[in-house]
Design a protein around this motif. Sequence first.
Motif, PDB file in Angstrom:
ATOM      1  N   ASP A 650      19.132 -23.055 -31.670  1.00 45.73           N
ATOM      2  CA  ASP A 650      20.544 -23.090 -31.771  1.00 45.73           C
ATOM      3  C   ASP A 650      21.128 -21.568 -31.918  1.00 45.73           C
ATOM      4  O   ASP A 650      20.809 -21.173 -33.237  1.00 45.73           O
ATOM      5  CB  ASP A 650      21.087 -23.874 -32.835  1.00 45.73           C
ATOM      6  CG  ASP A 650      22.377 -24.122 -32.801  1.00 45.73           C
ATOM      7  OD1 ASP A 650      23.256 -23.354 -31.990  1.00 45.73           O
ATOM      8  OD2 ASP A 650      22.878 -24.956 -33.761  1.00 45.73           O
ATOM      9  N   LEU A 651      21.790 -20.937 -31.070  1.00 46.83           N
ATOM     10  CA  LEU A 651      21.976 -19.682 -31.222  1.00 46.83           C
ATOM     11  C   LEU A 651      23.214 -19.547 -32.222  1.00 46.83           C
ATOM     12  O   LEU A 651      23.373 -18.518 -32.914  1.00 46.83           O
ATOM     13  CB  LEU A 651      22.254 -19.064 -29.725  1.00 46.83           C
ATOM     14  CG  LEU A 651      21.277 -19.012 -28.859  1.00 46.83           C
ATOM     15  CD1 LEU A 651      21.856 -18.081 -27.537  1.00 46.83           C
ATOM     16  CD2 LEU A 651      20.012 -18.348 -29.220  1.00 46.83           C
ATOM     17  N   SER A 652      23.984 -20.445 -32.261  1.00 48.87           N
ATOM     18  CA  SER A 652      25.333 -20.303 -33.092  1.00 48.87           C
ATOM     19  C   SER A 652      25.160 -20.640 -34.492  1.00 48.87           C
ATOM     20  O   SER A 652      25.954 -20.199 -35.214  1.00 48.87           O
ATOM     21  CB  SER A 652      26.472 -21.639 -32.711  1.00 48.87           C
ATOM     22  OG  SER A 652      25.643 -22.904 -33.061  1.00 48.87           O
ATOM     23  N   LYS A 653      23.811 -20.782 -34.864  1.00 52.23           N
ATOM     24  CA  LYS A 653      23.503 -20.838 -36.531  1.00 52.23           C
ATOM     25  C   LYS A 653      22.893 -19.368 -36.680  1.00 52.23           C
ATOM     26  O   LYS A 653      22.744 -19.263 -38.016  1.00 52.23           O
ATOM     27  CB  LYS A 653      22.578 -21.758 -36.596  1.00 52.23           C
ATOM     28  CG  LYS A 653      23.004 -23.448 -36.197  1.00 52.23           C
ATOM     29  CD  LYS A 653      24.222 -23.627 -37.186  1.00 52.23           C
ATOM     30  CE  LYS A 653      24.640 -25.052 -36.825  1.00 52.23           C
ATOM     31  NZ  LYS A 653      24.812 -25.564 -35.563  1.00 52.23           N
ATOM     32  N   ASP A 675      25.050 -31.239 -29.454  1.00 49.52           N
ATOM     33  CA  ASP A 675      25.076 -31.762 -31.012  1.00 49.52           C
ATOM     34  C   ASP A 675      25.308 -30.565 -32.150  1.00 49.52           C
ATOM     35  O   ASP A 675      24.672 -30.176 -32.951  1.00 49.52           O
ATOM     36  CB  ASP A 675      23.256 -32.015 -31.284  1.00 49.52           C
ATOM     37  CG  ASP A 675      23.295 -32.970 -32.669  1.00 49.52           C
ATOM     38  OD1 ASP A 675      24.241 -33.548 -33.075  1.00 49.52           O
ATOM     39  OD2 ASP A 675      22.094 -32.934 -32.956  1.00 49.52           O
ATOM     40  N   GLY A 676      26.564 -30.034 -31.691  1.00 47.99           N
ATOM     41  CA  GLY A 676      27.284 -29.230 -32.668  1.00 47.99           C
ATOM     42  C   GLY A 676      26.808 -27.774 -32.493  1.00 47.99           C
ATOM     43  O   GLY A 676      27.147 -26.888 -33.317  1.00 47.99           O
ATOM     44  N   GLY A 677      25.870 -27.455 -31.542  1.00 50.06           N
ATOM     45  CA  GLY A 677      25.557 -25.969 -31.601  1.00 50.06           C
ATOM     46  C   GLY A 677      25.407 -25.610 -30.174  1.00 50.06           C
ATOM     47  O   GLY A 677      25.247 -26.430 -28.981  1.00 50.06           O
ATOM     48  N   TYR A 678      25.275 -24.049 -29.834  1.00 53.52           N
ATOM     49  CA  TYR A 678      25.076 -23.681 -28.435  1.00 53.52           C
ATOM     50  C   TYR A 678      23.717 -23.056 -28.237  1.00 53.52           C
ATOM     51  O   TYR A 678      23.389 -22.279 -29.214  1.00 53.52           O
ATOM     52  CB  TYR A 678      26.157 -22.458 -28.622  1.00 53.52           C
ATOM     53  CG  TYR A 678      27.407 -22.904 -28.297  1.00 53.52           C
ATOM     54  CD1 TYR A 678      27.896 -23.333 -27.070  1.00 53.52           C
ATOM     55  CD2 TYR A 678      28.281 -23.160 -29.480  1.00 53.52           C
ATOM     56  CE1 TYR A 678      29.201 -24.015 -27.014  1.00 53.52           C
ATOM     57  CE2 TYR A 678      29.424 -23.672 -29.400  1.00 53.52           C
ATOM     58  CZ  TYR A 678      30.015 -24.134 -28.160  1.00 53.52           C
ATOM     59  OH  TYR A 678      31.435 -24.765 -27.966  1.00 53.52           O
ATOM     60  N   TYR A 679      22.862 -23.620 -27.221  1.00 55.05           N
ATOM     61  CA  TYR A 679      21.662 -23.269 -27.075  1.00 55.05           C
ATOM     62  C   TYR A 679      21.284 -22.004 -26.053  1.00 55.05           C
ATOM     63  O   TYR A 679      20.100 -22.161 -25.549  1.00 55.05           O
ATOM     64  CB  TYR A 679      20.877 -24.444 -26.785  1.00 55.05           C
ATOM     65  CG  TYR A 679      20.903 -25.362 -28.045  1.00 55.05           C
ATOM     66  CD1 TYR A 679      19.801 -25.312 -28.739  1.00 55.05           C
ATOM     67  CD2 TYR A 679      21.978 -26.127 -28.232  1.00 55.05           C
ATOM     68  CE1 TYR A 679      19.796 -26.160 -30.084  1.00 55.05           C
ATOM     69  CE2 TYR A 679      21.832 -27.140 -29.518  1.00 55.05           C
ATOM     70  CZ  TYR A 679      20.614 -26.837 -30.286  1.00 55.05           C
ATOM     71  OH  TYR A 679      20.838 -27.728 -31.470  1.00 55.05           O
ATOM     72  N   GLY A 680      22.415 -21.293 -25.642  1.00 51.15           N
ATOM     73  CA  GLY A 680      22.198 -20.434 -24.632  1.00 51.15           C
ATOM     74  C   GLY A 680      23.330 -19.661 -24.639  1.00 51.15           C
ATOM     75  O   GLY A 680      24.469 -19.978 -25.345  1.00 51.15           O
TER      76      GLY A 680
END
Length: 995
Positions: A650-653, A675-680
């Motif tokens: 999860d890049l957004s974290k 699920d609350g995040g961005y993975y790319g």
Amino acid sequence: MKQVMQRWRRLFIIASIVAAGAGLYGLKLYGDQPSVYAASTSSNVKTLSISDWSSEEGQIEPYYLEQLEHWQDAGVPYGSKEISIAAAQYANKSEDAKLEVKDYEGKQDALIWSNQKGYVEYEVEVEQEGLYELWAHYYPLPSHDGGNRQPVLVSALINGQYPFNEARSIVLERHYRDVDTERYDEFGNQLRAQVQEVPGWKETAFRESNGSYALPLKWHLKQGKNTIRLQVLQQPLALHELGIRPAAAIPTYKEVLSSYPQDGLREGEPLIIEAEHYHYKNSTSIQNVYDRDPATKPSSAGKIAYNTLGGSRWMKGGQTVSWSLDVPEDGFYKLAMRANQSTVKNMSVFRSIYIDGNIPFQEMEQVQFPYDANWRGVTLSDSDGQPYAFYLTKGEHTLSMEAHYEPYMPMIIEMDHISKELRSILLELRMATGNREDKYRVWNVEKDIPGLIERLERIREQFIVLEEQMKSINPKTDNVAQMLKNGAADMKSILSKPNEIPYAKERIATVQESLESNRSLLMDAPLQLDQLLLAPVDAKLPSMTSNIWQKTGGMFQSLFYSFKDRSTTTSGDEDVLDVWMVWGRDYVDELQRLVNDRFTPETGIKVHINLIQNPQLLTLANASGMMPDVALGVPVNVPFDMALRNAALDLSKLEGAEQFFSRFNPGMLQPLYYDGGYYGVPETVRFKVLFYRKDILNQLDLEVPDTWDDIYKMLPTLLQNHYNFYMDPVDYTPIMFQNNVDMYTKTGLKTGLDTPDAFKSYKMWTDFYNVQGLERVVQSFYNQFRRGDIPIGISDFNMYIQLLVAAPEIANDWAIAPIPGTKQDDNSMIRWSGGSNPTNAMLFKSSRKEKQEEAWKFLQWYMSTEIQTEFGLNLEQYYGETFRWNTANVEAFARMPWKPEDLSVILEQWKWTKEVPQVPGGYMTDRELGFAWNRTVVDSENSRISLEKAIKEINRELARKQQEFDIIGPNGEVLKPLELPDMEKPWEGVDEFVE
């Protein structure tokens, strides 16, 4: 009788063009070196005039060869007097042309044309009517003055008209040289050299931008006052002087030979020049390539060495390479080279040979290099195998070779006319049959469609003639000749049952498409060179081919080294960051060079870039526990699929994520959410815009549409004039999004198509094909747009690059605009569209914590404005506009060499981009909508019923996948709602870059 005589005169002229201009050449072996020579014209080759089709409806201007034939028929003489015009002394200009007269780079009163708009006009008095060459003394403005490394393109009108089609796009080239060539990576592989522009004032004749012809274009100027209007299409420039000159008469070899001194050096050792060590080139796309033939020098068997020039990197018309020759003594020299011309089987390619900037004699205008599967030694020789003698004085000389395809131009023109005739016939058949097959109707084609049989028979005859002309150039059957033979056979088969022709539309369309695709083969001229040899005319040349023992040894050596080569490898060092890149080898090499030059010295982190051919390898790697640290170039579904399987990071974290993601359109991030995040993160953007032909819309008195209502209004006019509008049948996003349709509910658990707005939008989408008359199947919007059959439509970045690179003849006739929008109740306009997120970058959980931090640093560095800009500019510099980097970093995107007006349109549309979110089972949405479209449009099923069927299937698959991933329970209870993000307002991040 007069008409018959005129027709036979045309036949004689075109036969002369085919003989002298189309280069009926052959190949002879002269010891180890095949000799390239001109042979006599075959007397039994039937030819038809390229003017036979010139009255064809819809032809805007004739081709140059057609116009030249017309001038010759009319007896227009060659000009006799040279005229110079100071560029600053123009007679008129347009308001939008930004001009300044000042001293520039050593030239006084230079005209600085700093923008790419408008025109200037010059008036010139000509004493004698005739055919002249136009010359320009120019300076392409460098980057610090607003230019870049693209060539300058202008158009030229004479007395208010384009005299021929090629006048719409004239090229003024830049020159480049390689610098820092001896660079190697840690494994000893040679790195590609940097390219540096050679600045300075240049003088050249006007040549058309496709590089079709060996000699400069000729222009007809009348006696008295003539007006020459120049329009800039691409790149700013400085002009010092324009010249009007009589066409230079090139003597024959026999005439030149008689003028040579009687004595001079005839024996001695040959001067060997490695082809890759050229002095300059006129295109950054011309590149050195490595070759592993045992006889190629230097060797590239075990490690990459860029030891040859060209091949597919030197194949476009007009591309020129020049070498410096240090001639040891005055004397007679022959020219030989070690060459490989094996790209297209049995097809010849052509080069013009220049010595010190001039073609020395006529036989060097169109030197043919026949197909050969192997490297061969080639000596420029006459038809008897006698090497041509070049008399050179002691000292520095320049040898240049220019690619062109003039010998094929008569066939290309004829094929173009046949293709237009076939399209006209298909249009008439569609109109006659209502574009439907009625198997109960009995046709009498001779009566119902008068002249159709004769037209098809004429096309069959033309196929036969063209096949004979191709074989006169390439004695062995090549792909184009085979296509022409098959086309004649297809036409004969269709004509065998004339009353069934209305049911043969698909067969005729197949012939037409095959003709178009093979026609482009004639425009490519790949040639690979290893060495050039300048030898005294009586000297013996060294062997330039590999013997059987060398080939056998080279085969085993290559086999041995092949076990060391891997498309996907890991360094084996835990301290090296492992990056997988789903792009071509050129992209991988360029990024590795940037990493070695910039990232590793700055951070101390070593990185190894690996090429992978298929993103599915990531799924296999995840299953086997062999994941990389970073993946680049992956499709939009991969980050979500990996996140769903707990494999993506999860890049957004991560630290600095907010600033990092601020460079990217939030609408393009939607498919990367889970699920609350961005993975790319989006890596590239495939923007969508409205393409339109300015010339055709002006002819029809149509405005560029701004809304879908405007499209409805213009369609009757388009259809009445046998045109149409294009919209990709599989792209539903503009209509759905602009009508407030969400593809999924807010929770992501159900499809959002079960709403009144969705049913309305779906009907609007399918009615374009059922009611409004849009074509259901368009083989190539690019081809039909280029030809003018479909003069307006919605397409993407790929279409833009195709037009930019491969359609210079209409460079001034097309433009782009935002896609049609939908007016809201408050009179505001929305232009939402999707499908613009082709490739993405991502990180993985499987990496150690330290590696994840290093991978995050690398990704931030790679997607930064500075690196994306340098990466993109380098790709285009080395490989041409085809490699224009469409980065998703909006600031870097704006720094690419776009036309200013195009960039504003692209960025304006970019703010309205949003993508369909990814959900488990979401692949069923596109699939079922496609099935529904087919049921509605092809099978005429009620639109509501068809969409309801799709909704049922989509929801069923969504529920199945949600259970598989524990999003809902076995009884449908919600365990983990997806809570999809939404985008209601356009992205304001592009505003600062929109002019």
